[in-house]
Design a protein around this motif. Structure first.
Motif, PDB file in Angstrom:
ATOM      1  N   ALA A  30      -6.208   2.093  -6.973  1.00 62.02           N
ATOM      2  CA  ALA A  30      -5.330   1.074  -7.563  1.00 62.02           C
ATOM      3  C   ALA A  30      -5.558   0.892  -9.054  1.00 62.02           C
ATOM      4  CB  ALA A  30      -5.527  -0.261  -6.844  1.00 62.02           C
ATOM      5  N   GLU A  34       1.536  -1.327 -11.810  1.00 64.22           N
ATOM      6  CA  GLU A  34       0.894  -1.439 -10.515  1.00 64.22           C
ATOM      7  C   GLU A  34       1.714  -2.406  -9.669  1.00 64.22           C
ATOM      8  OE1 GLU A  34      -1.411   0.365 -13.219  1.00 64.22           O
ATOM      9  OE2 GLU A  34      -1.137  -1.767 -13.484  1.00 64.22           O
ATOM     10  N   VAL A  35       1.521  -2.368  -8.383  1.00 63.76           N
ATOM     11  CA  VAL A  35       2.281  -3.202  -7.457  1.00 63.76           C
ATOM     12  C   VAL A  35       2.174  -4.668  -7.879  1.00 63.76           C
ATOM     13  CG1 VAL A  35       2.489  -3.977  -5.065  1.00 63.76           C
ATOM     14  CG2 VAL A  35       1.966  -1.584  -5.563  1.00 63.76           C
ATOM     15  N   GLY A  36       3.319  -5.296  -8.036  1.00 62.88           N
ATOM     16  CA  GLY A  36       3.381  -6.720  -8.354  1.00 62.88           C
ATOM     17  C   GLY A  36       3.394  -7.053  -9.829  1.00 62.88           C
ATOM     18  N   GLU A  37       3.007  -6.116 -10.713  1.00 63.28           N
ATOM     19  CA  GLU A  37       2.978  -6.426 -12.142  1.00 63.28           C
ATOM     20  C   GLU A  37       4.388  -6.492 -12.710  1.00 63.28           C
ATOM     21  OE1 GLU A  37      -1.285  -4.755 -13.777  1.00 63.28           O
ATOM     22  OE2 GLU A  37       0.505  -3.574 -14.174  1.00 63.28           O
ATOM     23  N   ASP A  73       2.614   0.815 -17.965  1.00 65.06           N
ATOM     24  CA  ASP A  73       3.321  -0.115 -17.088  1.00 65.06           C
ATOM     25  C   ASP A  73       4.798  -0.274 -17.464  1.00 65.06           C
ATOM     26  OD1 ASP A  73       0.955  -0.530 -15.754  1.00 65.06           O
ATOM     27  OD2 ASP A  73       0.515  -2.450 -16.717  1.00 65.06           O
TER      28      ASP A  73
END
Length: 188
Positions: free
Chosen positions: A89, A100-103, A116
């Motif tokens: 991760a 990343e997941v959720g960012e 990102d």
């Protein structure tokens, strides 16, 4: 001496009016063209300002091997040194690049690395600043692409090409590009 008339005949007057009418039509047409295209520089400047602000925001982000939240971010010399290891991760070297997941850009957890921003888009009428305030710039949209690209002998894994594309009214498009190289590891 004969009678001399001073003045113009009706035919001369009509010819004069036709010539003046044609000249006025040309002048009004030129003025109209200038008025219609006088907004172009404003639209282009606004699109440029959006692109510059977004590109600067991205360039100011870290470009690290591990996620900036990883405790090993300053000393990692490869993805294996990140918490979770290669493919974990916290591995910022994964492709395709992206958050990343959720960012997100607007709420915690926030974007925290240059990579990102890959695939980040703002739709027409949804140009927002970093605080998620809609700037009311209807007709403008923005898109970001971040890809690994070797430059000047620096490996593709350690350098990024950043492209910000802003489109606006009147078929205006501004494309700004930049490169970013990795500056980690850094000694604590």
């Amino acid at each position: 001496m004969g009678n001399r008339q001073n003045g113009m005949t009706l035919i001369e007057l009509i010819i004069f009016m036709v010539i003046v009418g044609i000249a006025m039509a040309g002048i009004i047409s030129a003025i109209n063209f200038n008025v219609q295209h006088s907004a172009d520089p404003v639209v282009k400047k606004q699109a440029m300002a959006i692109a510059e602000a977004l590109l600067e925001e991205i360039e100011l982000m870290p470009f690290t091997i591990c996620d900036p939240d990883d405790p090993n971010v300053r000393t990692a010399i490869g993805a294996a040194n990140c918490t979770g290891g290669v493919g974990g991760a916290n591995d910022e070297t994964l492709t395709p690049l992206g958050p990343e997941v959720g960012e997100t850009r607007y709420a915690a957890p926030f974007f925290d690395n240059v990579s990102d921003y890959n695939g980040f888009n703002m739709a027409a009428g949804a140009i927002r600043d970093i605080t998620n305030t809609n700037l009311g710039l209807n007709g403008y949209s923005a898109a970001v692409t971040v890809v690994n690209q070797a430059i000047n002998g620096i490996a593709a894994a350690d350098s990024l090409s950043i492209t910000v594309t802003v489109t606006g009214p009147l078929n205006t498009t501004v494309i700004l590009g930049s490169y970013r190289t990795r500056y980690t590891p850094r000694e604590p």
